[in-house]
Scaffold this motif. Structure first.
Motif, PDB file in Angstrom:
ATOM      1  N   LEU A 227       0.829  -1.195   0.000  1.00  0.00           N
ATOM      2  CA  LEU A 227       0.000   0.000   0.000  1.00  0.00           C
ATOM      3  C   LEU A 227       0.872   1.257   0.000  1.00  0.00           C
ATOM      4  O   LEU A 227       2.037   1.218   0.421  1.00  0.00           O
ATOM      5  CB  LEU A 227      -0.901   0.046   1.244  1.00  0.00           C
ATOM      6  N   GLY A 228       0.298   2.356  -0.451  1.00  0.00           N
ATOM      7  CA  GLY A 228       0.942   3.654  -0.353  1.00  0.00           C
ATOM      8  C   GLY A 228      -0.096   4.691  -0.041  1.00  0.00           C
ATOM      9  O   GLY A 228      -1.297   4.386   0.034  1.00  0.00           O
ATOM     10  N   GLY A 229       0.319   5.926   0.141  1.00  0.00           N
ATOM     11  CA  GLY A 229      -0.650   6.961   0.447  1.00  0.00           C
ATOM     12  C   GLY A 229      -0.049   8.342   0.402  1.00  0.00           C
ATOM     13  O   GLY A 229       1.170   8.502   0.305  1.00  0.00           O
ATOM     14  N   ALA A 230      -0.912   9.339   0.458  1.00  0.00           N
ATOM     15  CA  ALA A 230      -0.456  10.722   0.497  1.00  0.00           C
ATOM     16  C   ALA A 230      -0.044  11.118   1.908  1.00  0.00           C
ATOM     17  O   ALA A 230       0.884  11.907   2.098  1.00  0.00           O
ATOM     18  CB  ALA A 230      -1.555  11.650   0.000  1.00  0.00           C
ATOM     19  N   GLU A 231      -0.738  10.573   2.921  1.00  0.00           N
ATOM     20  CA  GLU A 231      -0.435  10.853   4.321  1.00  0.00           C
ATOM     21  C   GLU A 231      -0.426   9.556   5.115  1.00  0.00           C
ATOM     22  O   GLU A 231      -1.174   8.627   4.815  1.00  0.00           O
ATOM     23  CB  GLU A 231      -1.509  11.758   4.947  1.00  0.00           C
ATOM     24  N   ILE A 232       0.405   9.551   6.160  1.00  0.00           N
ATOM     25  CA  ILE A 232       0.415   8.437   7.104  1.00  0.00           C
ATOM     26  C   ILE A 232       0.552   9.021   8.499  1.00  0.00           C
ATOM     27  O   ILE A 232       1.251  10.021   8.702  1.00  0.00           O
ATOM     28  CB  ILE A 232       1.561   7.444   6.809  1.00  0.00           C
ATOM     29  N   ASP A 233      -0.135   8.408   9.473  1.00  0.00           N
ATOM     30  CA  ASP A 233       0.004   8.892  10.844  1.00  0.00           C
ATOM     31  C   ASP A 233       0.811   7.904  11.679  1.00  0.00           C
ATOM     32  O   ASP A 233       1.306   6.889  11.172  1.00  0.00           O
ATOM     33  CB  ASP A 233      -1.357   9.224  11.457  1.00  0.00           C
ATOM     34  N   ARG A 234       0.934   8.220  12.945  1.00  0.00           N
ATOM     35  CA  ARG A 234       1.842   7.450  13.808  1.00  0.00           C
ATOM     36  C   ARG A 234       1.374   6.019  14.015  1.00  0.00           C
ATOM     37  O   ARG A 234       2.150   5.161  14.472  1.00  0.00           O
ATOM     38  CB  ARG A 234       2.014   8.163  15.148  1.00  0.00           C
ATOM     39  N   TYR A 235       0.108   5.709  13.695  1.00  0.00           N
ATOM     40  CA  TYR A 235      -0.404   4.347  13.829  1.00  0.00           C
ATOM     41  C   TYR A 235      -0.647   3.665  12.480  1.00  0.00           C
ATOM     42  O   TYR A 235      -1.399   2.700  12.390  1.00  0.00           O
ATOM     43  CB  TYR A 235      -1.674   4.351  14.673  1.00  0.00           C
ATOM     44  N   GLY A 236      -0.014   4.187  11.438  1.00  0.00           N
ATOM     45  CA  GLY A 236      -0.065   3.512  10.148  1.00  0.00           C
ATOM     46  C   GLY A 236      -1.348   3.671   9.374  1.00  0.00           C
ATOM     47  O   GLY A 236      -1.578   2.964   8.386  1.00  0.00           O
ATOM     48  N   ASN A 237      -2.230   4.582   9.803  1.00  0.00           N
ATOM     49  CA  ASN A 237      -3.435   4.867   9.024  1.00  0.00           C
ATOM     50  C   ASN A 237      -3.045   5.703   7.805  1.00  0.00           C
ATOM     51  O   ASN A 237      -2.242   6.632   7.907  1.00  0.00           O
ATOM     52  CB  ASN A 237      -4.452   5.630   9.877  1.00  0.00           C
ATOM     53  N   LEU A 238      -3.621   5.366   6.653  1.00  0.00           N
ATOM     54  CA  LEU A 238      -3.265   6.014   5.403  1.00  0.00           C
ATOM     55  C   LEU A 238      -4.413   6.864   4.870  1.00  0.00           C
ATOM     56  O   LEU A 238      -5.586   6.501   4.997  1.00  0.00           O
ATOM     57  CB  LEU A 238      -2.904   4.969   4.341  1.00  0.00           C
ATOM     58  N   ASN A 239      -4.063   7.969   4.254  1.00  0.00           N
ATOM     59  CA  ASN A 239      -5.036   8.861   3.622  1.00  0.00           C
ATOM     60  C   ASN A 239      -4.697   9.008   2.150  1.00  0.00           C
ATOM     61  O   ASN A 239      -3.601   9.448   1.801  1.00  0.00           O
ATOM     62  CB  ASN A 239      -5.009  10.231   4.307  1.00  0.00           C
ATOM     63  N   THR A 240      -5.619   8.606   1.290  1.00  0.00           N
ATOM     64  CA  THR A 240      -5.496   8.877  -0.148  1.00  0.00           C
ATOM     65  C   THR A 240      -6.790   9.492  -0.661  1.00  0.00           C
ATOM     66  O   THR A 240      -7.119   9.370  -1.839  1.00  0.00           O
ATOM     67  CB  THR A 240      -5.185   7.584  -0.936  1.00  0.00           C
ATOM     68  N   THR A 241      -7.526  10.130   0.219  1.00  0.00           N
ATOM     69  CA  THR A 241      -8.843  10.668  -0.135  1.00  0.00           C
ATOM     70  C   THR A 241      -8.834  12.182  -0.288  1.00  0.00           C
ATOM     71  O   THR A 241      -9.245  12.713  -1.318  1.00  0.00           O
ATOM     72  CB  THR A 241      -9.889  10.257   0.913  1.00  0.00           C
ATOM     73  N   TRP A 242      -8.364  12.914   0.726  1.00  0.00           N
ATOM     74  CA  TRP A 242      -8.232  14.357   0.589  1.00  0.00           C
ATOM     75  C   TRP A 242      -7.224  14.879   1.596  1.00  0.00           C
ATOM     76  O   TRP A 242      -7.044  14.313   2.669  1.00  0.00           O
ATOM     77  CB  TRP A 242      -9.567  15.081   0.744  1.00  0.00           C
ATOM     78  N   VAL A 243      -6.532  15.957   1.216  1.00  0.00           N
ATOM     79  CA  VAL A 243      -5.560  16.592   2.097  1.00  0.00           C
ATOM     80  C   VAL A 243      -5.795  18.091   2.109  1.00  0.00           C
ATOM     81  O   VAL A 243      -6.413  18.653   1.197  1.00  0.00           O
ATOM     82  CB  VAL A 243      -4.107  16.298   1.664  1.00  0.00           C
ATOM     83  N   ARG A 244      -5.303  18.736   3.141  1.00  0.00           N
ATOM     84  CA  ARG A 244      -5.350  20.189   3.216  1.00  0.00           C
ATOM     85  C   ARG A 244      -4.092  20.764   2.586  1.00  0.00           C
ATOM     86  O   ARG A 244      -2.988  20.283   2.830  1.00  0.00           O
ATOM     87  CB  ARG A 244      -5.451  20.649   4.666  1.00  0.00           C
ATOM     88  N   ALA A 245      -4.262  21.792   1.772  1.00  0.00           N
ATOM     89  CA  ALA A 245      -3.144  22.523   1.177  1.00  0.00           C
ATOM     90  C   ALA A 245      -3.388  24.000   1.464  1.00  0.00           C
ATOM     91  O   ALA A 245      -4.102  24.682   0.724  1.00  0.00           O
ATOM     92  CB  ALA A 245      -3.060  22.276  -0.321  1.00  0.00           C
ATOM     93  N   GLY A 246      -2.844  24.485   2.588  1.00  0.00           N
ATOM     94  CA  GLY A 246      -3.160  25.840   3.018  1.00  0.00           C
ATOM     95  C   GLY A 246      -4.602  25.907   3.468  1.00  0.00           C
ATOM     96  O   GLY A 246      -5.055  25.143   4.318  1.00  0.00           O
ATOM     97  N   ASP A 247      -5.349  26.813   2.851  1.00  0.00           N
ATOM     98  CA  ASP A 247      -6.769  26.946   3.182  1.00  0.00           C
ATOM     99  C   ASP A 247      -7.657  26.091   2.286  1.00  0.00           C
ATOM    100  O   ASP A 247      -8.876  26.090   2.435  1.00  0.00           O
ATOM    101  CB  ASP A 247      -7.198  28.417   3.050  1.00  0.00           C
ATOM    102  N   ASP A 248      -7.032  25.374   1.360  1.00  0.00           N
ATOM    103  CA  ASP A 248      -7.792  24.576   0.400  1.00  0.00           C
ATOM    104  C   ASP A 248      -7.791  23.105   0.780  1.00  0.00           C
ATOM    105  O   ASP A 248      -6.929  22.626   1.520  1.00  0.00           O
ATOM    106  CB  ASP A 248      -7.203  24.733  -1.008  1.00  0.00           C
ATOM    107  N   GLU A 249      -8.777  22.401   0.259  1.00  0.00           N
ATOM    108  CA  GLU A 249      -8.832  20.954   0.373  1.00  0.00           C
ATOM    109  C   GLU A 249      -8.629  20.354  -1.010  1.00  0.00           C
ATOM    110  O   GLU A 249      -9.274  20.774  -1.970  1.00  0.00           O
ATOM    111  CB  GLU A 249     -10.175  20.500   0.953  1.00  0.00           C
ATOM    112  N   VAL A 250      -7.718  19.410  -1.111  1.00  0.00           N
ATOM    113  CA  VAL A 250      -7.395  18.786  -2.393  1.00  0.00           C
ATOM    114  C   VAL A 250      -7.930  17.363  -2.407  1.00  0.00           C
ATOM    115  O   VAL A 250      -7.596  16.553  -1.531  1.00  0.00           O
ATOM    116  CB  VAL A 250      -5.871  18.781  -2.635  1.00  0.00           C
TER     117      VAL A 250
END
Length: 263
Positions: free
Chosen positions: A101-124
């Motif tokens: 697996l891969g992802g755009a974000e990972i947290d300290r417990y290995g949860n992955l995010n490939t759905t949306w991220v914050r870029a400044g005041d925007d959501e991508v």
């Protein structure tokens, strides 16, 4: 760090391949995992078997260069060429030992995010799960791959696309996902493991990289192998000549890991 002998991606392929055990049934996706399985089954894991989301099942390396899981060399002499429902059924039955697996974000417990991220005041908005959530939930363990960039490491992901471990430190105990959770994270600087509580820790640094150069990229204090009684932080083995020959001309021109679910 890349050397004159190999690239960062070739080192990541070697490190990811080392996580595949002989006899494993591996759910193999596109890009670097595709190459990592080829390396593993050609070297230390000759009895490993690959299943691909497209329906292909094979227990030997493809007999020619492949860009994608559907290329003809991957179909030739496969154990079977079925369909997605057959492969996902194997996963649901618990027949898959390891998935990539891969992802755009990972947290300290290995949860992955490939759905949306914050870029400044925007959501991508990102590509989303594909089959990644299924793999994260039901594979015996998962191997995570991503470029080593500070923006990817967050204490808590904005959105859990693919679950890792419970963020209360209980690991997978009582977790609704039946699979085993992440066993390793391979980045372009280091490899990480996950301790008994499911928290990420530094396991090895790649040649030419100092542990301090890795740990500074995280917004929390990352444990090391010493902290969790898992030995000491070692240096990731360099790719062997055989591995480099197997991966020659096989790594993609870009990382293929920007927001990819790698499935």
């Amino acid at each position: 760090m890349a050397s004159e002998k190999y690239t960062d991606r070739e080192l990541m392929v070697s490190a990811a391949a080392a996580e595949v055990e002989d006899g494993d049934t591996a759910f193999v996706g596109m890009r670097l995992p595709l190459i990592a399985f080829q390396v593993a089954v050609s070297t230390h894991a000759p009895d490993a078997m690959a299943v691909y989301e497209s329906g292909v099942v094979r227990d030997t390396p493809a007999d020619g260069f492949i860009h994608t899981m559907c290329d003809l060399p991957n179909l030739n002499r496969a154990v079977s060429t079925t369909g997605m429902i057959d492969i996902m059924s194997r996963l649901q039955r618990g027949d898959v030992d390891v998935g990539f697996l891969g992802g755009a974000e990972i947290d300290r417990y290995g949860n992955l995010n490939t759905t949306w991220v914050r870029a400044g005041d925007d959501e991508v908005r990102l590509p989303g799960s594909g089959g990644a959530c299924d793999i994260a939930c039901m594979a015996g363990r998962t191997i995570l791959l991503m470029p080593h960039e500070p923006r990817r490491f967050v204490e808590e992901v904005n959105y859990v696309t693919s679950p890792g471990y419970a963020n209360d430190g209980t690991g997978r105990k009582g977790h609704p996902a039946p699979g085993g959770g992440p066993s390793a994270l391979v980045t372009s600087k280091a490899t990480f493991g996950f301790d008994e509580s499911g928290e990420l820790y530094l396991r090895s640094v790649h040649p030419g990289v100092e542990a301090a150069d890795v740990l500074v990229d995280f917004p929390w204090e990352v444990n090391t192998a010493e902290d969790v009684d898992a030995g000491t932080v070692t240096t990731t083995p360099e790719p062997t000549d055989e591995e480099l020959e197997l991966t020659e001309h096989s790594t993609p021109t870009d990382s293929g890991l920007e927001t990819s679910t790698i499935c």
